[in-house]
Enzyme design. Structure first.
Site, PDB file in Angstrom:
ATOM      1  CG  ASP A   7     -27.077 -21.770 -59.224  1.00  0.00           C
ATOM      2  OD1 ASP A   7     -26.087 -22.215 -58.629  1.00  0.00           O
ATOM      3  OD2 ASP A   7     -27.194 -20.568 -59.538  1.00  0.00           O
ATOM      4  CD  GLU A  17     -24.683 -20.472 -51.502  1.00  0.00           C
ATOM      5  OE1 GLU A  17     -25.122 -19.348 -51.213  1.00  0.00           O
ATOM      6  OE2 GLU A  17     -23.731 -20.649 -52.298  1.00  0.00           O
TER       7      GLU A  17
END
Length: 564
Positions: A36, A195
């Site tokens: 991420d 997301e």
């Protein structure tokens, strides 16, 4: 053996008319568990943050001058007092700090994240004017977090917005954490789990970039844009803008991207990817950070180059390691002798906040107090605090590597143990320990389906023992031991596989290589008996052997991104 020079020469020759002015480099640029990623560029330095989930210190901050060499300069979450009690309220092995975003605004660095697992979802916003100093990161501004994966966006009118999973948008008071009403922006193109949103304003458009399709084989980057920040957003006709789903590429699960510019105005993207191949099962390093160039012409949609191990891109900044701070570069080997008064190296990490006194540097080396729980977190009970383990490790950052450490340990009761481990989670790890079995010192080797005990040679009793992990291939972990003074005495103890350290309870994280100490359940509560000895570790060495950039082709770690 794959030839880096010949492969790059052939690649450049085939595209010389188009890419002659461009650079070449190899992915991943941040090898090892770095999921991420989010990056921003400030005055010619690139600052990046990655997810750390349950590990502590959390939210590792890296700085790079050249997009190739990344120095570990701090952690945004570096002291328990910033979030008191959160770590030991966290149950899941993959809960904790989820998908941060880093941004810079008016002289201040901001890292926004959401902490999952300490009761309710908690939004946290850390600030710093000096990201090279752990102490400069503030206690967090806390906010009510409806979803994970927060983004930071300042509009031209000075308003500050947070976008989260869903995808939803809220205005936020950056000083108090007060959140405004929820506005739904876009739900993606139909993939599950829209997301990881990021908003960028360019040429009069608000561009919304998200991840969808889940974080596994169908992971993808999609985009939409609008004329106002609250929408309505129109999806790009080019979706997905980046993905390796449905391909035979070695780099899979590509997604959860961020965008930024270099000082020349060229656009780049970082994303997570897994070196696993199509539907493979061996990926012990988990989700790593890759870099890809992006073409973004005025008024048009950005075009991302597909992620591969061997890349061409815009001219890279000049190579430089002239970066402040005292942390290591991610690609460097570990050479740690734990001299008294030295700090714990920044790239070493714990599984949850460590108990007071669990790990210290002393005159005898890196001292670990025995924990009542073994590496698997039993028998301390079901509560998260009861799963505290006496463990410290570093990310596995190479496809193959050598690790060794010297252990001095004098157990005084049965089942007292200290050793080394390749650790994914408390439910997935491989261990080699020195353990007291009644009156006999023994090796204990523990891997999936294996738990063997072998007596030490009698002449090793009372000696310092060197423990080793070697990886003949990306799917093999060979554990051995030797007397430190006589490496010729090496004894092979056991073997594990990378598949044992892939997926399952650790699909979001990656393997750590480190040391542990335990009394295996003696005592009560979290505490071993008061007279339990300490374990001392010295001469900690980690050296990368190779990095694989395809399923068959590897580059020596010492040459990775250094010969191009």
């Amino acid at each position: 053996m794959w030839s880096l020079r010949s492969s790059l020469t052939a690649l450049l020759a085939s595209t010389s008319t188009v890419l002659a002015q461009n650079s070449t480099y190899l992915n991943p640029v941040l090898p090892g568990w770095h999921s991420d990623p989010s990056c921003t560029q400030v005055d010619g330095t690139f600052y990046c943050v990655t997810s750390t989930f349950i590990a502590f210190p959390g939210l590792a901050i890296y700085a790079s001058k050249d997009l190739i060499d990344y120095k570990h300069i701090s952690h945004a979450w570096n002291r328990e007092s910033q979030l008191p009690g959160y770590s030991y309220a966290t149950k899941g092995q993959q809960e904790g700090m989820y998908a941060a975003t880093i941004r810079y605004h008016e002289g201040v660095f901001y890292v926004i994240c959401e902490y999952l697992g300490a009761g309710q979802l908690a939004g946290v916003l850390f600030k710093s004017t000096d990201p090279y100093d752990d102490a400069s990161w503030s206690d967090p501004v806390r906010f009510e977090a409806p979803k994970i994966d927060p983004d930071l966006f300042w509009d031209d009118d000075g308003k500050f917005y947070v976008a989260t999973q869903g995808v939803i948008l809220q205005e936020m008071n950056i000083e108090t954490g007060e959140m405004g009403p929820v506005t739904s922006l876009w739900n993606g193109t139909g993939g599950v789990w829209p997301e990881g949103p990021h908003i960028f304003k360019r040429d009069g458009w608000y561009y919304l970039m998200i991840a969808e399709g889940g974080t596994s084989w169908d992971h993808a980057v999609t985009m939409a844009r609008a004329k106002t920040v609250t929408g309505p957003y129109e999806p790009s006709p080019h979706n997905p803008h980046m993905t390796n789903r449905g391909t035979q590429e070695y780099f899979q699960t590509v997604g959860h991207a961020d965008l930024f510019q270099d000082t020349e105005g060229a656009w780049w993207s970082v994303a997570l990817a897994t070196r696993v191949g199509p539907y493979g099962s061996n990926y012990p390093m988990g989700r790593e950070t890759v870099l890809t160039p992006v073409t973004w012409n005025e008024g048009e949609w950005p075009v991302f180059q597909p992620v591969r191990g061997n890349m061409t891109g815009w001219p890279l900044p000049a190579r430089s390691r002239d970066i402040p701070g005292d942390g290591p570069f991610n690609s460097d080997p570990d050479v740690y002798d734990f001299e008294e008064g030295s700090a714990i190296p920044r790239n070493l990490m714990y599984w949850r906040v460590p108990r007071d006194g669990a790990v210290e540097v002393t005159g005898e080396g890196l001292q670990l107090s025995l924990g009542r729980n073994n590496v698997a977190g039993s028998p301390g009970g079901s509560e998260p605090a009861a799963k505290a383990i006496s463990f410290i490790g570093r990310r596995q950052t190479d496809s193959t590597f050598d690790f060794s450490v010297d252990l001095t340990f004098a157990p005084n009761a049965p089942e007292q143990e200290a050793g080394i481990t390749a650790f994914l989670t408390q439910a997935a790890n491989i261990q080699l320990g020195i353990i007291q079995k009644e009156d006999q010192l023994s090796f204990r080797f523990n891997a999936t389906g294996k738990n063997t005990t072998t007596p030490l040679p009698a002449e090793w009793s009372g000696e310092t023992i060197r423990l080793h992990i070697e990886t003949p291939s990306p799917n093999q972990y060979a554990f051995s031991a030797s007397l430190t003074a006589e490496n010729s005495t090496k004894i092979a103890v056991g073997n594990g596989t990378g598949v044992e350290l892939s997926g399952g309870t650790g699909s979001f994280v990656g393997t750590l290589i480190g040391v542990y100490a335990t009394c295996n359940g003696a005592g009560s509560g979290l505490d071993c008996p008061e007279d339990a000895p300490k374990a001392y570790f010295n001469r900690w060495r980690y050296t990368g052997r190779s990095q694989y950039i395809t399923a068959q082709d590897s580059v020596p770690s010492a040459q990775f991104n250094k010969a191009v």
